[in-house]
Write an enzyme that holds these catalytic residues in place. Structure first.
Site, PDB file in Angstrom:
ATOM      1  N   ASN A  56       0.820  -1.214   0.000  1.00 10.27           N
ATOM      2  CA  ASN A  56       0.000   0.000   0.000  1.00 10.27           C
ATOM      3  C   ASN A  56       0.856   1.268   0.000  1.00 10.27           C
ATOM      4  OD1 ASN A  56      -2.400  -1.245  -0.286  1.00 10.27           O
ATOM      5  ND2 ASN A  56      -3.043  -1.072   1.838  1.00 10.27           N
ATOM      6  N   HIS A 110       1.949   1.679  -3.586  1.00  8.85           N
ATOM      7  CA  HIS A 110       0.865   2.164  -4.455  1.00  8.85           C
ATOM      8  C   HIS A 110       0.651   3.666  -4.242  1.00  8.85           C
ATOM      9  CE1 HIS A 110      -0.798  -2.210  -4.326  1.00  8.85           C
ATOM     10  NE2 HIS A 110       0.322  -2.102  -4.998  1.00  8.85           N
ATOM     11  N   TYR A 116      13.830  -4.105 -10.510  1.00  5.32           N
ATOM     12  CA  TYR A 116      15.049  -3.314 -10.411  1.00  5.32           C
ATOM     13  C   TYR A 116      14.842  -2.110  -9.482  1.00  5.32           C
ATOM     14  CZ  TYR A 116      19.687  -2.657 -12.346  1.00  5.32           C
ATOM     15  OH  TYR A 116      21.042  -2.595 -12.515  1.00  5.32           O
ATOM     16  N   PHE A 169      21.943   0.031   0.289  1.00  6.22           N
ATOM     17  CA  PHE A 169      22.588   1.307   0.605  1.00  6.22           C
ATOM     18  C   PHE A 169      22.014   2.411  -0.293  1.00  6.22           C
ATOM     19  CE2 PHE A 169      26.760   3.772   1.084  1.00  6.22           C
ATOM     20  CZ  PHE A 169      26.390   4.242   2.331  1.00  6.22           C
ATOM     21  N   CYS A 226      24.327  10.222 -12.433  1.00  7.84           N
ATOM     22  CA  CYS A 226      23.044  10.676 -13.005  1.00  7.84           C
ATOM     23  C   CYS A 226      21.928  10.894 -11.987  1.00  7.84           C
ATOM     24  CB  CYS A 226      22.564   9.680 -14.055  1.00  7.84           C
ATOM     25  SG  CYS A 226      23.655   9.633 -15.473  1.00  7.84           S
ATOM     26  N   ARG A 241      31.903   9.145  -9.147  1.00 11.67           N
ATOM     27  CA  ARG A 241      31.185  10.407  -8.948  1.00 11.67           C
ATOM     28  C   ARG A 241      29.922  10.176  -8.119  1.00 11.67           C
ATOM     29  NH1 ARG A 241      30.498  12.290 -14.904  1.00 11.67           N
ATOM     30  NH2 ARG A 241      30.523  10.043 -15.142  1.00 11.67           N
TER      31      ARG A 241
END
Ligand code: NAD
Length: 440
Positions: A217, A220, A259, A265, A271, A334
């Protein structure tokens, strides 16, 4: 099976009618005659498409009954399904009053009802309850009521995933059937009860089953708010976010997929943090707020801080940091959260030796090199490509590396304490004394 269903609201009445339609002898119990009355007359007590017909069929076939008397429901019953409400209190906690009351009703009714032939009765919570409810609250109520002759109870959590408005369809086609119990007999009873669904019953730890419903929940709710935040910011730029999200959901490898859904961590890299900051900046210049996305940066920072706090709270000054880049198989440092972690620990005076299978300071170039030079100027001195050398003399290992060399080193040279950031080190490492998962 004979099944007692406690609570005949949306969940209970759908559950009772569907189980009756599949051949079980179902007795619904509610303290509210406004729920019991309609069922005894062959009607649904709640508005749910298709339920009226199913209740009428069940009652006509003599397989669906409703009562306010728990004893009638418990008479020779194999299973009790608790579907009572679990509303929020004013402070936001879960009010378990109705759960306690239903469990007490079952335990007391067992003193006056005939036990089932097996003598075994499963008490199964289907209401949404916090982890620990079955172990602590249900068990306590059962302990408070003297045992009844002929009844042995086993308990479980079996969360319900139906949605109002499509309750019947969802009941028959659940995403999964999960039973949290440590009692094998309850697991078997529920596998039999839900056998007609044709879905494998997953028997798990009780608290896992309790937490799962909240995870679903919360996710969602997060999805709805994420889509709404996309709309809120991009409309300032003439973008129709319905079109963006129509295409967004077509990515089933990264977007709508397992995924990025493993606890572990912090996120990092060249990006995600940068682009998230850009979106938040777009919000600021348009005088709007994106608290969900702003919250992801805040929670990411907490993930790093939590590890630092755990290190500081424990003994020892010698630390082996196994794994430095922000993810497996890259030397891009980075905005790696492990670099951030290393910088903070060095700043607090800890002695770090860092192992990374790929990162080689002499080969770093460009922005990657500049980032490392500013964050970890002494990387060359503390970095090694030998995890055993990193672990020599360490009081504590903080591990995000998952390569065989790192795992082998942990098993052959185990430190007193290991904090696992990835959850992918395997059972042998997890069995080491002093092992801690970052979030498990
Ligand atoms: N509504 C949903 O879509 C949905 C979906 C999945 C899970 N859930 C969870 O299932 C639980 C029930 O939700 P609901 O929407 O069906 O609730 P509801 O409020 O519609 O129904 C609960 C019923 O329980 C009855 N009750 C209270 N104490 C009782 C007792 N001691 N014995 C018998 N009956 C008793 C109430 O009178 C009421 O009729 C909640 O924990 C909820 O979070 C709800």
């Amino acid at each position: 099976m004979k099944v007692a269903v406690f609570g005949l609201g949306y969940v209970g009445s759908v559950t009772a009618a569907c189980l009756a339609a599949n051949g079980h002898d179902v007795w619904g119990v509610d303290v509210d005659t406004a729920k019991v009355g309609p069922i005894t007359e062959g009607h649904s007590p709640v508005v749910e498409p298709g339920l009226d017909e199913l209740v009428a069929d069940g009652v006509a076939a003599g397989r669906l009954h409703a009562t306010t008397d728990p004893r009638l429901a418990l008479e020779r019953a194999d299973v009790s399904l608790i579907c009572v409400g679990t509303p929020s209190t004013a402070a936001g906690s879960t009010d378990l009053t109705y759960i306690r009351r239903a469990v007490r009703d079952i335990a007391e009714a067992a003193h006056v009802a005939e036990p089932p032939e097996s003598g075994f009765h499963s008490i199964v919570v289907r209401s949404t309850v916090p982890p620990g409810t079955v172990d602590d609250v249900v068990a306590q109520v059962l302990a408070d009521v003297p045992a009844a002759d002929g009844f042995t109870f086993g308990t479980a959590m079996c969360p319900e995933f139906l949605r109002e408005g499509s309750g019947l369809a969802d009941f028959y086609d659940p995403p999964f059937v999960v039973v949290g119990t440590r009692n094998a007999k309850v697991g078997t009873a529920l596998t039999d009860l839900f056998g007609f669904l044709g879905v494998d019953v997953q028997v798990v730890d009780v608290r896992t089953a309790e937490a799962l419903k909240y995870a679903c929940n919360a996710f969602h709710a997060t999805k709805v708010s994420f889509a709404n935040e996309m709309g809120r910011i991009f409309r300032y730029y003439g973008v129709d976010s319905r079109e963006v999200m129509r295409i967004f959901v077509q990515d089933t490898s990264l977007n709508i997929s397992p995924y990025y859904l493993r606890p572990g961590f912090a996120f990092g890299g060249s990006c995600l943090p940068k682009d998230l900051r850009s979106v938040l900046h777009l919000a600021r210049v348009n005088d709007t707020d994106l608290p969900l996305l702003a919250g992801t940066l805040a929670t990411n920072e907490l993930t790093v801080r939590d590890v630092v706090d755990r290190v500081v709270a424990g003994p020892g000054r010698e630390i082996a940091l196994l794994g430095l880049s922000f993810k497996h198989a890259t030397d891009d440092l980075r905005e790696s959260p492990s670099v951030e972690l290393a910088e903070r620990l060095i700043g607090k005076g800890y002695n770090l030796r860092i192992y990374d299978a790929i990162v080689n300071p002499s080969r770093l170039v460009g922005a990657n090199l500049r980032h490392v030079t500013s964050k970890l100027p002494h990387l060359q001195r503390v970095l090694t490509d030998d995890p055993i050398a990193a672990l020599a003399g360490a009081d504590l290992a903080i591990v995000s590396a998952t390569d065989t060399a790192a795992v082998h080193a942990l098993l052959t040279t185990p430190p007193a304490r290991t904090i696992d950031l990835s959850g992918r080190l395997g059972d042998a490492v997890e069995a080491l004394p002093g092992y801690e998962g970052v979030g498990w």
